[in-house]
Structure formats: C-alpha cells, structure tokens
Design a protein around this motif. Structure first.
Motif, short mmCIF file in Angstrom:
data_model
loop_
_atom_site.label_atom_id
_atom_site.label_comp_id
_atom_site.label_asym_id
_atom_site.label_seq_id
_atom_site.Cartn_x
_atom_site.Cartn_y
_atom_site.Cartn_z
N LEU A 46 0.82 -1.20 0.00
CA LEU A 46 0.00 0.00 0.00
C LEU A 46 0.87 1.26 0.00
O LEU A 46 0.56 2.23 -0.71
CB LEU A 46 -0.93 0.00 1.21
N GLU A 47 1.96 1.24 0.73
CA GLU A 47 2.84 2.40 0.82
C GLU A 47 3.48 2.72 -0.54
O GLU A 47 3.69 3.88 -0.87
CB GLU A 47 3.93 2.18 1.87
N GLU A 48 3.80 1.70 -1.31
CA GLU A 48 4.38 1.92 -2.64
C GLU A 48 3.34 2.35 -3.66
O GLU A 48 3.59 3.22 -4.49
CB GLU A 48 5.05 0.64 -3.15
N ALA A 49 2.16 1.75 -3.60
CA ALA A 49 1.14 2.00 -4.61
C ALA A 49 0.38 3.30 -4.37
O ALA A 49 0.00 3.98 -5.34
CB ALA A 49 0.15 0.84 -4.65
N SER A 50 0.17 3.67 -3.14
CA SER A 50 -0.69 4.80 -2.82
C SER A 50 -0.33 6.11 -3.53
O SER A 50 -1.21 6.73 -4.13
CB SER A 50 -0.72 5.02 -1.30
N PRO A 51 0.93 6.56 -3.51
CA PRO A 51 1.22 7.84 -4.18
C PRO A 51 0.93 7.80 -5.68
O PRO A 51 0.49 8.79 -6.27
CB PRO A 51 2.70 8.08 -3.93
N ARG A 52 1.13 6.65 -6.29
CA ARG A 52 0.87 6.53 -7.73
C ARG A 52 -0.63 6.48 -8.02
O ARG A 52 -1.10 7.04 -8.99
CB ARG A 52 1.57 5.29 -8.29
N ILE A 53 -1.39 5.82 -7.14
CA ILE A 53 -2.84 5.80 -7.31
C ILE A 53 -3.39 7.22 -7.17
O ILE A 53 -4.24 7.64 -7.96
CB ILE A 53 -3.50 4.84 -6.29
N GLU A 81 -7.25 -1.26 4.70
CA GLU A 81 -6.97 0.11 5.13
C GLU A 81 -6.51 0.91 3.92
O GLU A 81 -6.21 0.33 2.87
CB GLU A 81 -5.90 0.15 6.22
N LEU A 82 -6.46 2.23 4.08
CA LEU A 82 -5.94 3.11 3.04
C LEU A 82 -5.02 4.12 3.70
O LEU A 82 -5.04 4.29 4.93
CB LEU A 82 -7.09 3.84 2.32
N THR A 83 -4.25 4.80 2.89
CA THR A 83 -3.39 5.86 3.40
C THR A 83 -4.21 7.13 3.56
O THR A 83 -5.26 7.29 2.92
CB THR A 83 -2.22 6.13 2.45
N PRO A 84 -3.77 8.06 4.38
CA PRO A 84 -4.49 9.34 4.51
C PRO A 84 -4.66 10.06 3.17
O PRO A 84 -5.69 10.69 2.94
CB PRO A 84 -3.60 10.16 5.46
N GLU A 85 -3.68 9.94 2.28
CA GLU A 85 -3.77 10.58 0.96
C GLU A 85 -4.90 9.97 0.12
O GLU A 85 -5.63 10.70 -0.57
CB GLU A 85 -2.45 10.47 0.21
N LEU A 86 -5.05 8.66 0.18
CA LEU A 86 -6.14 8.01 -0.57
C LEU A 86 -7.50 8.37 0.02
O LEU A 86 -8.46 8.61 -0.72
CB LEU A 86 -5.96 6.50 -0.61
N TYR A 87 -7.60 8.41 1.35
CA TYR A 87 -8.85 8.85 1.96
C TYR A 87 -9.20 10.27 1.50
O TYR A 87 -10.35 10.56 1.19
CB TYR A 87 -8.76 8.82 3.49
N LEU A 115 -11.41 3.80 9.99
CA LEU A 115 -11.90 4.84 9.10
C LEU A 115 -11.68 6.22 9.72
O LEU A 115 -11.83 6.38 10.93
CB LEU A 115 -13.39 4.66 8.81
N PRO A 116 -11.37 7.23 8.91
CA PRO A 116 -11.34 8.60 9.43
C PRO A 116 -12.76 9.04 9.81
O PRO A 116 -13.75 8.45 9.33
CB PRO A 116 -10.79 9.44 8.28
N LEU A 117 -12.87 10.07 10.63
CA LEU A 117 -14.16 10.49 11.17
C LEU A 117 -15.19 10.76 10.07
O LEU A 117 -16.33 10.31 10.16
CB LEU A 117 -13.99 11.73 12.05
N TRP A 118 -14.81 11.48 9.02
CA TRP A 118 -15.79 11.80 7.96
C TRP A 118 -16.28 10.53 7.27
O TRP A 118 -17.43 10.45 6.85
CB TRP A 118 -15.20 12.78 6.94
#
Length: 155
Positions: A46-53, A81-87, A115-118
């Motif tokens: 997830l850490e590698e893929a997230s910025p590219r997604i 789970e997801l990264t804060p950037e993807l959320y 999940l984040p609050l929103w």
C-alpha cells in the motif's frame, strides 16, 4: 517483466509490480496509467502503490481516472486500510461519480475503527439509508400481499 507490457493497448499492465516502471511511464506520458495503477494495487504494498494511485486519480482522461479509483477500491479490499492521501482523494471526489465504487469498497472492507471520522459518518449514513430502504421494500411487499389476498388473487 517490463517487456511483457504493452502500454499502447494495456496488455500486461495489471501485472505491473515495479513502482519505478509506473513512474517512468508517467514521465513518458503514457495514456494507461490508471490501468497500471490497478496492477500496482494488486502487486505492491500500500505504501508503494498509494502515491501513484493518488496521481492517477488526477489524470485528464475520465476512463483512466475511473481505473485509478478502482485501484483505490482494490487497495482497500486487499489491505483493509488506506493511506491518509487516498482517503483525502476519495473525500474530494465524493460518493457520487467516479469514486462511488471505491468508497463502497472502503466502507465494506476497512474496519470501522480504521476509518477517518468523515468516513465513519458516511458509513452511518449508508447503513441507516439501507435499513430504511429495506423497511420500505418490506412494507411495500406486505401491502402488496395484503392487497392480493383481499382481492382473492395469489402470487
């Protein structure tokens, strides 16, 4: 292997497992980066893929942006789970439009506590809406059955 990939027609892009290859394709201006983002979600951490997604969700072509959101949903399914950037990207896009399925996947596969609050509010909204809709359908069926029974018809 990079040689098995055909960026022109998309062949082999779901097997991409090297973020550097995605970065190089972006530098070259390849058009199927959203498709390749799904491959990264499937093959990489997830850490590698997230910025590219996240970058793929900003592509100019709507179809490829849609694939990028599919990659976000895939990441949620596989990693729970997801990264804060993807959320953040999902929040900006919103539940209507290209991110709808990715948001639904996130609500389905990511535990509520992560999940984040929103997003928790989104989960509550969807749960209540589905419950009310279920009650509405059940009552409509009951009324229909009662009407058919009263008029002497059977289903």
């Amino acid at each position: 292997m990079a040689s098995d990939r055909d960026w022109e027609n998309g062949k082999g892009l779901l097997g991409i497992d090297d973020p550097a290859e995605w970065d190089a394709a972006r530098e070259r201006g390849e058009s199927r980066l959203g498709t390749a983002a799904i491959g990264l979600a499937l093959q990489c951490s997830l850490e590698e893929a997230s910025p590219r997604i996240v970058r793929a969700t900003q592509l100019p072509h709507p179809e490829q942006r849609g694939y990028a959101f599919t990659a976000a949903g895939t990441a949620a399914r596989l990693n729970r789970e997801l990264t804060p950037e993807l959320y953040a990207v999902l929040r900006v896009e919103g539940p209507k439009g290209l991110a709808e399925d990715a948001i639904n996947d996130t609500l389905t596969f990511v535990p509520f506590r992560k999940l984040p609050l929103w997003f928790k509010w989104r989960w509550v909204h969807a749960t209540v809406r589905n419950m009310v809709e279920g009650w509405w359908l059940w009552s409509a069926d009951a009324v229909g059955e009662a009407w058919r029974a009263r008029s002497g018809r059977r289903s």
